[in-house]
Design an enzyme around this catalytic site. Structure first.
Site, PDB file in Angstrom:
ATOM      1  N   TYR A 155       0.836  -1.211   0.000  1.00 19.85           N
ATOM      2  CA  TYR A 155       0.000   0.000   0.000  1.00 19.85           C
ATOM      3  C   TYR A 155       0.868   1.259   0.000  1.00 19.85           C
ATOM      4  O   TYR A 155       0.598   2.218  -0.727  1.00 19.85           O
ATOM      5  CB  TYR A 155      -0.893  -0.058   1.237  1.00 19.85           C
ATOM      6  CG  TYR A 155      -1.917   1.032   1.392  1.00 19.85           C
ATOM      7  CD1 TYR A 155      -3.134   0.983   0.727  1.00 19.85           C
ATOM      8  CD2 TYR A 155      -1.686   2.101   2.260  1.00 19.85           C
ATOM      9  CE1 TYR A 155      -4.093   1.971   0.915  1.00 19.85           C
ATOM     10  CE2 TYR A 155      -2.635   3.084   2.452  1.00 19.85           C
ATOM     11  CZ  TYR A 155      -3.841   3.023   1.772  1.00 19.85           C
ATOM     12  OH  TYR A 155      -4.782   4.006   1.969  1.00 19.85           O
ATOM     13  N   LYS A 159       0.887   4.116  -2.811  1.00 23.20           N
ATOM     14  CA  LYS A 159       0.523   5.500  -2.492  1.00 23.20           C
ATOM     15  C   LYS A 159       1.662   6.473  -2.791  1.00 23.20           C
ATOM     16  O   LYS A 159       1.425   7.628  -3.165  1.00 23.20           O
ATOM     17  CB  LYS A 159       0.084   5.597  -1.030  1.00 23.20           C
ATOM     18  CG  LYS A 159      -1.256   4.890  -0.744  1.00 23.20           C
ATOM     19  CD  LYS A 159      -2.356   5.324  -1.705  1.00 23.20           C
ATOM     20  CE  LYS A 159      -3.762   5.062  -1.169  1.00 23.20           C
ATOM     21  NZ  LYS A 159      -4.806   5.365  -2.180  1.00 23.20           N
TER      22      LYS A 159
HETATM   23  P1  NAP Z   1     -13.284   2.204   1.779  1.00 21.88           P
HETATM   24  O1  NAP Z   1     -14.277   2.640   2.808  1.00 21.88           O
HETATM   25  O2  NAP Z   1     -12.731   0.823   1.841  1.00 21.88           O
HETATM   26  O3  NAP Z   1     -13.914   2.481   0.343  1.00 21.88           O
HETATM   27  C1  NAP Z   1     -13.208   2.157  -0.830  1.00 21.88           C
HETATM   28  C2  NAP Z   1     -14.200   1.906  -1.936  1.00 21.88           C
HETATM   29  O4  NAP Z   1     -13.454   1.560  -3.133  1.00 21.88           O
HETATM   30  C3  NAP Z   1     -15.140   0.728  -1.639  1.00 21.88           C
HETATM   31  O5  NAP Z   1     -16.473   1.074  -1.912  1.00 21.88           O
HETATM   32  C4  NAP Z   1     -14.633  -0.356  -2.599  1.00 21.88           C
HETATM   33  O6  NAP Z   1     -15.620  -1.246  -3.060  1.00 21.88           O
HETATM   34  C5  NAP Z   1     -14.123   0.482  -3.758  1.00 21.88           C
HETATM   35  N1  NAP Z   1     -13.240  -0.294  -4.619  1.00 21.88           N
HETATM   36  C6  NAP Z   1     -12.286  -1.184  -4.263  1.00 21.88           C
HETATM   37  N2  NAP Z   1     -11.712  -1.733  -5.320  1.00 21.88           N
HETATM   38  C7  NAP Z   1     -12.317  -1.196  -6.402  1.00 21.88           C
HETATM   39  C8  NAP Z   1     -12.167  -1.385  -7.811  1.00 21.88           C
HETATM   40  N3  NAP Z   1     -11.279  -2.251  -8.313  1.00 21.88           N
HETATM   41  N4  NAP Z   1     -12.968  -0.676  -8.644  1.00 21.88           N
HETATM   42  C9  NAP Z   1     -13.884   0.190  -8.142  1.00 21.88           C
HETATM   43  N5  NAP Z   1     -14.070   0.408  -6.836  1.00 21.88           N
HETATM   44  C10 NAP Z   1     -13.292  -0.277  -5.968  1.00 21.88           C
HETATM   45  O7  NAP Z   1     -11.992   3.161   1.797  1.00 21.88           O
HETATM   46  P2  NAP Z   1     -11.803   4.703   2.254  1.00 21.88           P
HETATM   47  O8  NAP Z   1     -11.265   4.694   3.622  1.00 21.88           O
HETATM   48  O9  NAP Z   1     -12.995   5.501   1.914  1.00 21.88           O
HETATM   49  O10 NAP Z   1     -10.579   5.106   1.304  1.00 21.88           O
HETATM   50  C11 NAP Z   1     -10.746   5.792   0.061  1.00 21.88           C
HETATM   51  C12 NAP Z   1      -9.378   6.112  -0.528  1.00 21.88           C
HETATM   52  O11 NAP Z   1      -8.647   6.907   0.416  1.00 21.88           O
HETATM   53  C13 NAP Z   1      -8.525   4.887  -0.799  1.00 21.88           C
HETATM   54  O12 NAP Z   1      -7.739   5.105  -1.958  1.00 21.88           O
HETATM   55  C14 NAP Z   1      -7.647   4.807   0.417  1.00 21.88           C
HETATM   56  O13 NAP Z   1      -6.465   4.101   0.159  1.00 21.88           O
HETATM   57  C15 NAP Z   1      -7.419   6.280   0.706  1.00 21.88           C
HETATM   58  N6  NAP Z   1      -7.031   6.571   2.088  1.00 21.88           N
HETATM   59  C16 NAP Z   1      -7.856   6.257   3.145  1.00 21.88           C
HETATM   60  C17 NAP Z   1      -7.445   6.571   4.437  1.00 21.88           C
HETATM   61  C18 NAP Z   1      -8.301   6.270   5.644  1.00 21.88           C
HETATM   62  O14 NAP Z   1      -7.815   6.507   6.765  1.00 21.88           O
HETATM   63  N7  NAP Z   1      -9.525   5.797   5.502  1.00 21.88           N
HETATM   64  C19 NAP Z   1      -6.206   7.193   4.655  1.00 21.88           C
HETATM   65  C20 NAP Z   1      -5.402   7.483   3.566  1.00 21.88           C
HETATM   66  C21 NAP Z   1      -5.823   7.176   2.278  1.00 21.88           C
HETATM   67  P3  NAP Z   1     -15.874  -2.655  -2.333  1.00 21.88           P
HETATM   68  O15 NAP Z   1     -16.570  -2.346  -1.067  1.00 21.88           O
HETATM   69  O16 NAP Z   1     -16.757  -3.417  -3.288  1.00 21.88           O
HETATM   70  O17 NAP Z   1     -14.521  -3.279  -2.129  1.00 21.88           O
END
Ligand code: NAP
Length: 254
Positions: A155, A159
Site C-alpha cells: 500500500y 501510495k
Molecule cells: P473504503 O471505505 O474501503 O472504500 C473504498 C471503496 O473503493 C469501496 O467502496 C470499494 O468497493 C471500492 N473499490 C475497491 N476496489 C475497487 C475497484 N477495483 N474498482 C472500483 N471500486 C473499488 O476506503 P476509504 O477509507 O474511503 O478510502 C478511500 C481512498 O482513500 C482509498 O484510496 C484509500 O487508500 C485512501 N485513504 C484512506 C485513508 C483512511 O484513513 N480511511 C487514509 C489514507 C488514504 P468494495 O466495497 O466493493 O470493495
C-alpha cells in the site's frame, strides 16, 4: 475554464462509501453532475440517492477500475448519460496488509492493480475529454502511508507511486488547462480503518482514540475533511495549483 460550468461532470471512483461517498456528495453540492463508480453498481445507490434527494444529479456506475474494458465502458456511459467529464477523483482503494515476509504476491498485485493501474486506466480514459475541453481537474488519493507504514509495504509503495504519477500528469497536461494533485489523508474514519482495527484485534472506538492522541488537532479525520480539500482543488480558481501533494492529516507530516 469550461464553456458552460452548468454542464460540468465529475467522476469519483470507489464512491459507494467512505471518502469517495463524501467527495461525491460534496461535488454534487458544488454543482457537478457526479458519476459514482464502484465495483458493484447497486452498492452506489445510497450515495446516488443522497445526492438526488438533496437536489443534485448523479449516476451509479458499476466498474472495476483495474480492468481496462470495464473502465472504457464506464467512461463511455458517463459521457453519453452525464456529459464529458472534466473532473476525475481517483479514490478507489483496497488494503491487503501484512508484514513483508508474510505478504503474498497476490496481495502485492491486488493493491498495485486497484491503486496504480486503476488510476492510470481511469485517467487515460478521462483525460481526452479534459484536453478537448481545455479544462480539467484530476485528484488522486495518496496517503500518509506513502512515507512508510509497518505492514503496508504494498500500500505504501502504491501510495508513493501515486505521488509520482500525479506530478507527471501535472507536467504533461498543464498546457491543456488540466491540473493534477494528490491528497494524502491521515487517519480517516471509514470502513477501511474499521477493518484495520479488526485485523489488529482492537476495538474501533479505542483505535480511533489512540490515533487521535497522536494527531496534533486531537481528532481523527472524517470523509468531509477530504471532500473539502477536493472541492478546493477542482475549483476553477485553483488552476495554478498543480503537481502538489496535500497532506490532510490533522498536523504536519515529514
Ligand atoms: P473504503 O471505505 O474501503 O472504500 C473504498 C471503496 O473503493 C469501496 O467502496 C470499494 O468497493 C471500492 N473499490 C475497491 N476496489 C475497487 C475497484 N477495483 N474498482 C472500483 N471500486 C473499488 O476506503 P476509504 O477509507 O474511503 O478510502 C478511500 C481512498 O482513500 C482509498 O484510496 C484509500 O487508500 C485512501 N485513504 C484512506 C485513508 C483512511 O484513513 N480511511 C487514509 C489514507 C488514504 P468494495 O466495497 O466493493 O470493495
Amino acid at each position: 475554464m469550461p464553456e458552460n460550468p452548468e454542464s460540468r461532470t465529475a467522476i469519483v471512483t470507489g464512491a459507494a462509501r467512505g471518502i469517495g461517498a463524501g467527495v461525491a456528495k460534496r461535488l454534487a453540492s458544488d454543482g457537478f453532475k457526479v458519476a459514482v463508480i464502484d465495483l458493484d453498481e447497486s452498492a452506489c445507490a445510497a450515495t446516488v440517492d443522497a445526492i438526488v434527494s438533496a437536489g443534485g444529479a448523479a449516476l451509479a456506475v458499476g466498474a472495476d477500475v483495474s480492468d481496462a474494458a470495464s473502465v472504457d465502458a464506464a467512461v463511455e456511459r458517463i459521457v453519453s448519460e452525464l456529459g464529458p467529464p472534466t473532473v476525475l477523483v481517483n479514490n478507489a482503494g483496497i488494503t491487503r496488509d501484512n508484514l513483508l515476509f508474510k505478504m503474498t504476491v497476490e496481495d502485492w498485485d491486488a493493491v498495485m492493480a486497484v491503486h496504480l493501474r486503476g488510476s492510470f486506466l481511469m485517467t487515460k480514459a478521462a483525460q481526452k475529454h479534459m484536453t478537448e475541453a481545455k479544462f480539467g481537474r484530476i485528484v488522486n488519493l495518496s496517503s500518509t502511508s506513502a512515507l512508510g507504514n509497518r505492514g503496508q509495504v504494498n500500500y505504501s509503495a502504491a501510495k508513493a507511486g501515486l505521488q509520482g504519477f500525479t506530478k507527471t500528469l501535472a507536467i504533461e497536461l498543464g498546457k491543456f488547462g488540466v491540473t493534477a494533485n494528490a491528497i494524502a489523508p491521515g487517519f480517516i474514519e471509514t470502513e477501511m480503518t474499521a477493518a484495520t482495527a479488526e485485523r489488529l484485534g482492537v476495538d474501533f472506538e479505542d483505535f480511533k482514540k489512540f490515533n487521535a492522541e497522536q494527531i496534533p488537532v486531537a481528532r481523527v479525520g472524517q470523509p468531509e475533511d477530504i471532500a473539502h480539500t477536493v472541492s478546493f482543488l477542482v475549483s476553477e480558481g485553483a488552476g495554478f495549483v498543480s503537481g502538489q501533494v496535500i497532506y490532510v492529516a490533522g498536523g504536519p507530516k515529514d
